[in-house]
Design an enzyme around this catalytic site. Structure first.
Site, mmCIF file in Angstrom:
data_model
loop_
_atom_site.group_PDB
_atom_site.id
_atom_site.type_symbol
_atom_site.label_atom_id
_atom_site.label_comp_id
_atom_site.label_asym_id
_atom_site.label_seq_id
_atom_site.Cartn_x
_atom_site.Cartn_y
_atom_site.Cartn_z
ATOM 1 C CD GLN A 141 -2.789 1.416 0.361
ATOM 2 O OE1 GLN A 141 -3.575 0.517 0.140
ATOM 3 N NE2 GLN A 141 -2.821 2.556 -0.315
ATOM 4 C CG ASP A 231 -6.416 2.620 7.346
ATOM 5 O OD1 ASP A 231 -7.431 2.293 6.697
ATOM 6 O OD2 ASP A 231 -5.632 1.782 7.844
HETATM 7 N N1 NVA Z 1 -5.891 -0.689 8.563
HETATM 8 C C1 NVA Z 1 -6.811 -1.305 7.630
HETATM 9 C C2 NVA Z 1 -6.242 -1.232 6.265
HETATM 10 C C3 NVA Z 1 -7.102 -1.766 5.184
HETATM 11 C C4 NVA Z 1 -6.469 -1.685 3.845
HETATM 12 C C5 NVA Z 1 -7.052 -2.744 8.046
HETATM 13 O O1 NVA Z 1 -6.094 -3.413 8.426
HETATM 14 O O2 NVA Z 1 -8.193 -3.193 7.998
HETATM 15 N N1 CP Z 2 -6.146 -0.686 0.614
HETATM 16 C C1 CP Z 2 -6.282 -2.004 0.573
HETATM 17 O O1 CP Z 2 -5.373 -2.778 0.844
HETATM 18 O O2 CP Z 2 -7.517 -2.426 0.195
HETATM 19 P P1 CP Z 2 -8.038 -3.912 0.321
HETATM 20 O O3 CP Z 2 -8.141 -4.235 1.788
HETATM 21 O O4 CP Z 2 -9.381 -3.900 -0.352
HETATM 22 O O5 CP Z 2 -7.080 -4.836 -0.364
#
Ligand code: NVA
Ligand code: CP
Length: 313
Positions: A141, A231
Protein backbone atom coordinates in the site's frame (compact mmCIF):
# COMPACT_ATOMS: atom_id res chain seq x y z
CA UNK A 1 27.47 8.24 2.25
CA UNK A 2 24.00 8.62 3.73
CA UNK A 3 22.93 5.87 6.11
CA UNK A 4 19.90 5.00 3.96
CA UNK A 5 22.16 4.30 0.99
CA UNK A 6 24.36 1.92 2.97
CA UNK A 7 21.43 -0.39 3.77
CA UNK A 8 21.73 -3.66 1.95
CA UNK A 9 19.40 -4.59 -0.88
CA UNK A 10 16.21 -6.59 -0.44
CA UNK A 11 16.92 -9.56 1.85
CA UNK A 12 16.16 -12.87 0.14
CA UNK A 13 13.92 -10.82 -2.17
CA UNK A 14 11.14 -10.74 0.39
CA UNK A 15 8.85 -7.80 1.08
CA UNK A 16 7.68 -8.84 4.52
CA UNK A 17 8.27 -5.39 6.01
CA UNK A 18 9.06 -1.99 4.53
CA UNK A 19 12.33 -2.33 6.42
CA UNK A 20 13.27 -5.20 4.05
CA UNK A 21 14.04 -2.73 1.31
CA UNK A 22 16.69 -0.09 0.86
CA UNK A 23 16.21 3.45 -0.36
CA UNK A 24 17.60 2.37 -3.75
CA UNK A 25 15.13 -0.52 -3.95
CA UNK A 26 12.26 1.80 -3.15
CA UNK A 27 13.24 4.40 -5.73
CA UNK A 28 13.75 1.67 -8.34
CA UNK A 29 10.24 0.33 -7.63
CA UNK A 30 8.77 3.84 -7.82
CA UNK A 31 10.54 4.52 -11.15
CA UNK A 32 9.36 1.17 -12.52
CA UNK A 33 5.82 1.98 -11.39
CA UNK A 34 5.97 5.20 -13.39
CA UNK A 35 7.21 3.37 -16.49
CA UNK A 36 4.57 0.66 -16.19
CA UNK A 37 1.77 3.14 -15.67
CA UNK A 38 2.85 4.91 -18.87
CA UNK A 39 3.16 1.60 -20.76
CA UNK A 40 0.93 -1.05 -19.14
CA UNK A 41 2.10 -3.80 -21.51
CA UNK A 42 5.76 -3.28 -20.66
CA UNK A 43 7.27 -6.63 -19.56
CA UNK A 44 4.07 -8.43 -20.53
CA UNK A 45 6.01 -11.72 -20.84
CA UNK A 46 7.93 -11.40 -17.56
CA UNK A 47 5.83 -14.02 -15.73
CA UNK A 48 5.24 -16.29 -18.75
CA UNK A 49 4.64 -19.87 -17.58
CA UNK A 50 4.88 -18.72 -13.97
CA UNK A 51 2.30 -18.87 -11.19
CA UNK A 52 2.03 -16.80 -8.03
CA UNK A 53 0.10 -17.83 -4.93
CA UNK A 54 -2.06 -15.23 -3.17
CA UNK A 55 -3.15 -16.30 0.32
CA UNK A 56 -5.86 -14.29 2.09
CA UNK A 57 -6.95 -14.67 5.70
CA UNK A 58 -8.79 -11.31 5.59
CA UNK A 59 -11.07 -9.64 3.03
CA UNK A 60 -9.55 -7.61 0.19
CA UNK A 61 -10.68 -5.72 -2.89
CA UNK A 62 -7.69 -3.66 -4.01
CA UNK A 63 -4.79 -5.89 -2.98
CA UNK A 64 -6.32 -9.07 -4.37
CA UNK A 65 -7.61 -7.64 -7.64
CA UNK A 66 -4.56 -5.49 -8.36
CA UNK A 67 -2.24 -8.46 -7.81
CA UNK A 68 -4.43 -10.79 -9.88
CA UNK A 69 -4.69 -8.31 -12.76
CA UNK A 70 -1.04 -7.29 -12.47
CA UNK A 71 0.14 -10.91 -12.56
CA UNK A 72 -2.02 -11.57 -15.63
CA UNK A 73 -0.71 -8.45 -17.38
CA UNK A 74 2.83 -9.68 -16.76
CA UNK A 75 1.92 -12.97 -18.47
CA UNK A 76 1.57 -15.12 -15.34
CA UNK A 77 -1.18 -16.86 -13.44
CA UNK A 78 -2.45 -15.99 -9.97
CA UNK A 79 -3.69 -18.74 -7.68
CA UNK A 80 -5.80 -17.23 -4.94
CA UNK A 81 -6.24 -19.30 -1.80
CA UNK A 82 -8.41 -18.49 1.18
CA UNK A 83 -6.47 -19.07 4.38
CA UNK A 84 -9.15 -21.37 5.81
CA UNK A 85 -8.69 -23.70 2.82
CA UNK A 86 -5.15 -24.47 3.97
CA UNK A 87 -5.54 -23.79 7.72
CA UNK A 88 -2.01 -22.55 8.34
CA UNK A 89 -0.70 -23.88 11.64
CA UNK A 90 -3.64 -26.27 12.06
CA UNK A 91 -3.72 -28.54 9.02
CA UNK A 92 0.02 -28.13 8.55
CA UNK A 93 2.77 -25.86 9.70
CA UNK A 94 4.18 -22.79 7.95
CA UNK A 95 7.48 -24.51 7.21
CA UNK A 96 5.83 -27.31 5.21
CA UNK A 97 3.52 -24.88 3.39
CA UNK A 98 6.48 -22.66 2.45
CA UNK A 99 8.57 -25.59 1.23
CA UNK A 100 5.75 -27.08 -0.84
CA UNK A 101 4.51 -23.81 -2.35
CA UNK A 102 8.10 -22.85 -3.26
CA UNK A 103 8.14 -25.89 -5.55
CA UNK A 104 4.98 -24.82 -7.41
CA UNK A 105 4.98 -21.03 -7.61
CA UNK A 106 7.41 -18.17 -8.25
CA UNK A 107 6.25 -15.96 -5.37
CA UNK A 108 3.80 -15.95 -2.46
CA UNK A 109 1.67 -12.96 -1.49
CA UNK A 110 0.01 -13.31 1.89
CA UNK A 111 -2.53 -11.24 3.86
CA UNK A 112 -2.95 -12.44 7.41
CA UNK A 113 -3.13 -11.31 11.04
CA UNK A 114 0.23 -12.11 12.61
CA UNK A 115 3.32 -10.52 11.16
CA UNK A 116 5.42 -13.44 12.44
CA UNK A 117 3.45 -15.86 10.27
CA UNK A 118 4.59 -13.87 7.21
CA UNK A 119 8.13 -13.69 8.59
CA UNK A 120 8.14 -17.48 9.02
CA UNK A 121 6.84 -18.00 5.51
CA UNK A 122 9.60 -15.69 4.28
CA UNK A 123 12.19 -17.60 6.27
CA UNK A 124 11.24 -21.06 5.00
CA UNK A 125 10.26 -20.16 1.44
CA UNK A 126 12.81 -20.23 -1.35
CA UNK A 127 10.66 -17.87 -3.47
CA UNK A 128 9.89 -14.22 -2.64
CA UNK A 129 7.24 -13.66 0.03
CA UNK A 130 5.24 -10.43 -0.13
CA UNK A 131 3.23 -9.03 2.76
CA UNK A 132 -0.23 -8.17 1.43
CA UNK A 133 -1.15 -6.71 4.86
CA UNK A 134 -0.70 -7.94 8.41
CA UNK A 135 -1.72 -6.44 11.74
CA UNK A 136 1.69 -4.73 11.75
CA UNK A 137 2.34 -3.57 8.19
CA UNK A 138 1.01 -2.91 4.71
CA UNK A 139 4.12 -2.33 2.57
CA UNK A 140 2.51 -2.72 -0.89
CA UNK A 141 0.00 0.00 0.00
CA UNK A 142 2.56 2.56 1.07
CA UNK A 143 4.79 1.99 -1.96
CA UNK A 144 1.81 2.92 -4.16
CA UNK A 145 1.14 5.89 -1.85
CA UNK A 146 4.65 7.25 -2.24
CA UNK A 147 4.37 6.86 -5.99
CA UNK A 148 1.08 8.82 -5.87
CA UNK A 149 2.75 11.59 -3.86
CA UNK A 150 5.59 11.72 -6.39
CA UNK A 151 3.08 11.96 -9.26
CA UNK A 152 1.21 14.84 -7.63
CA UNK A 153 4.15 16.87 -6.35
CA UNK A 154 6.83 15.83 -8.86
CA UNK A 155 9.16 14.97 -5.95
CA UNK A 156 9.23 13.20 -2.59
CA UNK A 157 12.20 14.62 -0.74
CA UNK A 158 11.21 17.35 1.71
CA UNK A 159 7.44 16.80 1.54
CA UNK A 160 5.45 16.56 4.77
CA UNK A 161 2.87 13.78 5.12
CA UNK A 162 0.46 13.92 8.04
CA UNK A 163 -1.31 10.73 9.07
CA UNK A 164 -4.36 11.17 11.28
CA UNK A 165 -6.13 8.32 13.08
CA UNK A 166 -5.15 4.89 14.27
CA UNK A 167 -1.43 4.09 14.56
CA UNK A 168 -2.07 0.86 12.67
CA UNK A 169 -0.45 -1.29 9.98
CA UNK A 170 -0.69 1.46 7.35
CA UNK A 171 0.71 4.12 9.71
CA UNK A 172 3.59 1.84 10.71
CA UNK A 173 4.57 1.06 7.12
CA UNK A 174 4.21 4.75 6.22
CA UNK A 175 6.72 5.63 8.93
CA UNK A 176 9.33 3.34 7.40
CA UNK A 177 8.49 4.27 3.80
CA UNK A 178 8.66 8.01 4.49
CA UNK A 179 12.01 7.55 6.19
CA UNK A 180 13.33 5.75 3.12
CA UNK A 181 11.95 8.41 0.78
CA UNK A 182 13.11 11.50 2.75
CA UNK A 183 9.49 12.49 3.46
CA UNK A 184 8.83 14.20 6.80
CA UNK A 185 6.01 12.49 8.65
CA UNK A 186 3.72 13.61 11.41
CA UNK A 187 1.32 11.18 13.05
CA UNK A 188 -1.65 12.26 15.17
CA UNK A 189 -3.30 9.49 17.17
CA UNK A 190 -5.23 9.25 20.42
CA UNK A 191 -3.20 8.14 23.45
CA UNK A 192 -2.67 4.35 23.49
CA UNK A 193 -3.36 4.13 19.73
CA UNK A 194 0.06 5.32 18.62
CA UNK A 195 2.25 3.23 16.29
CA UNK A 196 4.52 0.79 18.13
CA UNK A 197 7.69 2.46 19.37
CA UNK A 198 9.85 0.07 17.35
CA UNK A 199 8.53 1.59 14.10
CA UNK A 200 9.41 5.11 15.23
CA UNK A 201 12.85 3.90 16.25
CA UNK A 202 13.38 2.04 12.97
CA UNK A 203 12.27 5.08 10.95
CA UNK A 204 14.74 7.30 12.86
CA UNK A 205 17.48 4.73 12.33
CA UNK A 206 16.75 4.50 8.60
CA UNK A 207 16.85 8.26 8.18
CA UNK A 208 17.91 10.53 11.04
CA UNK A 209 17.56 13.60 8.79
CA UNK A 210 13.78 13.67 8.33
CA UNK A 211 11.34 15.14 10.83
CA UNK A 212 9.24 12.50 12.56
CA UNK A 213 6.54 13.86 14.82
CA UNK A 214 4.11 11.93 17.01
CA UNK A 215 1.35 13.91 18.66
CA UNK A 216 -2.16 13.59 20.06
CA UNK A 217 -3.10 16.90 18.38
CA UNK A 218 -4.30 16.51 14.76
CA UNK A 219 -4.24 20.29 14.13
CA UNK A 220 -0.63 20.54 15.20
CA UNK A 221 0.25 17.57 13.01
CA UNK A 222 -1.55 19.03 9.98
CA UNK A 223 0.40 22.29 10.09
CA UNK A 224 2.46 22.68 6.91
CA UNK A 225 1.39 19.30 5.54
CA UNK A 226 1.49 18.64 1.81
CA UNK A 227 -0.76 15.63 2.27
CA UNK A 228 -3.20 14.47 4.92
CA UNK A 229 -3.67 10.70 5.07
CA UNK A 230 -6.12 8.60 7.00
CA UNK A 231 -7.34 5.02 7.30
CA UNK A 232 -10.24 3.32 9.04
CA UNK A 233 -10.46 3.66 12.82
CA UNK A 234 -11.30 -0.02 13.14
CA UNK A 235 -9.08 -2.38 11.18
CA UNK A 236 -9.97 -5.88 10.06
CA UNK A 237 -10.00 -8.14 13.09
CA UNK A 238 -10.92 -5.32 15.53
CA UNK A 239 -14.65 -5.25 14.71
CA UNK A 240 -15.65 -5.89 18.33
CA UNK A 241 -14.04 -2.58 19.33
CA UNK A 242 -15.88 -0.55 16.69
CA UNK A 243 -18.25 1.40 18.97
CA UNK A 244 -15.54 2.16 21.53
CA UNK A 245 -13.18 3.29 18.78
CA UNK A 246 -15.79 5.60 17.22
CA UNK A 247 -15.81 7.59 20.49
CA UNK A 248 -12.05 7.55 21.04
CA UNK A 249 -11.25 8.65 17.47
CA UNK A 250 -14.07 11.19 17.03
CA UNK A 251 -11.69 14.17 16.95
CA UNK A 252 -9.25 12.42 14.61
CA UNK A 253 -11.28 13.06 11.48
CA UNK A 254 -10.13 14.65 8.23
CA UNK A 255 -12.66 17.44 7.77
CA UNK A 256 -12.66 21.00 6.44
CA UNK A 257 -11.38 22.35 9.77
CA UNK A 258 -8.37 20.05 9.79
CA UNK A 259 -7.71 20.64 6.12
CA UNK A 260 -7.51 24.38 6.77
CA UNK A 261 -4.49 23.72 9.04
CA UNK A 262 -2.55 22.07 6.20
CA UNK A 263 -0.82 23.77 3.26
CA UNK A 264 -3.11 25.59 0.87
CA UNK A 265 -2.51 23.07 -1.93
CA UNK A 266 -2.52 20.03 0.37
CA UNK A 267 -4.05 16.81 -0.91
CA UNK A 268 -5.94 14.11 0.99
CA UNK A 269 -5.08 10.43 0.66
CA UNK A 270 -6.96 7.37 1.92
CA UNK A 271 -5.88 3.76 1.39
CA UNK A 272 -9.53 2.65 1.28
CA UNK A 273 -11.95 1.19 2.23
CA UNK A 274 -13.29 4.49 3.63
CA UNK A 275 -15.93 5.00 6.27
CA UNK A 276 -17.29 8.41 5.34
CA UNK A 277 -18.52 10.35 8.34
CA UNK A 278 -15.92 8.63 10.53
CA UNK A 279 -12.23 9.08 9.68
CA UNK A 280 -13.08 11.41 6.76
CA UNK A 281 -16.14 13.53 6.01
CA UNK A 282 -18.13 12.73 2.87
CA UNK A 283 -17.44 16.29 1.70
CA UNK A 284 -13.66 16.04 1.96
CA UNK A 285 -13.73 12.58 0.39
CA UNK A 286 -15.77 13.90 -2.53
CA UNK A 287 -13.40 16.83 -3.03
CA UNK A 288 -10.35 14.55 -3.18
CA UNK A 289 -12.03 11.48 -4.68
CA UNK A 290 -10.14 11.66 -7.97
CA UNK A 291 -6.79 11.56 -6.19
CA UNK A 292 -7.98 8.85 -3.79
CA UNK A 293 -9.06 6.71 -6.76
CA UNK A 294 -5.78 7.51 -8.50
CA UNK A 295 -4.06 6.25 -5.32
CA UNK A 296 -6.12 3.03 -5.57
CA UNK A 297 -5.35 2.67 -9.30
CA UNK A 298 -1.67 3.02 -8.54
CA UNK A 299 -1.85 -0.18 -6.48
CA UNK A 300 -2.03 -2.06 -9.80
CA UNK A 301 0.98 -0.37 -11.36
CA UNK A 302 2.97 -0.64 -8.12
CA UNK A 303 2.18 -4.36 -7.63
CA UNK A 304 3.63 -5.05 -11.07
CA UNK A 305 6.75 -3.01 -10.25
CA UNK A 306 7.14 -4.85 -6.92
CA UNK A 307 6.94 -8.23 -8.70
CA UNK A 308 9.39 -7.11 -11.37
CA UNK A 309 11.87 -5.96 -8.73
CA UNK A 310 11.55 -8.94 -6.39
CA UNK A 311 11.52 -11.64 -9.07
CA UNK A 312 14.24 -10.15 -11.23
CA UNK A 313 17.10 -12.62 -11.13
N1 NVA B 1 -5.89 -0.69 8.56
C1 NVA B 1 -6.81 -1.31 7.63
C2 NVA B 1 -6.24 -1.23 6.27
C3 NVA B 1 -7.10 -1.77 5.18
C4 NVA B 1 -6.47 -1.68 3.84
C5 NVA B 1 -7.05 -2.74 8.05
O1 NVA B 1 -6.09 -3.41 8.43
O2 NVA B 1 -8.19 -3.19 8.00
N1 CP C 1 -6.15 -0.69 0.61
C1 CP C 1 -6.28 -2.00 0.57
O1 CP C 1 -5.37 -2.78 0.84
O2 CP C 1 -7.52 -2.43 0.19
P1 CP C 1 -8.04 -3.91 0.32
O3 CP C 1 -8.14 -4.24 1.79
O4 CP C 1 -9.38 -3.90 -0.35
O5 CP C 1 -7.08 -4.84 -0.36
Amino acid sequence: MAKTQKRKSIKKNNLVSMSDISQDDLFQIINLTKKIKAKPLLKSGFLKNKSIALIFAKPSLRTRVSFEVGIRELGGQAITIKMDEISVGIRENVEDIANVLSRYVSAIVIRTYEQNQIEDLGKFSSVPVINGLSNEEHPCQVIADLFTLSEVFGKLSGLKLTYVGDGNNVAQSLLLACALANVNISIACPKKYEPKLIFLEKAKEINPRIKIELTNDPRLAAKGANALYTDVWTSMGQEKEQEKRKKIFASYQINDGLLSCANKNAIVLHCLPAHKGQEITGKVFERFSSIIYQQAENRLHAQKAILLKLLDK
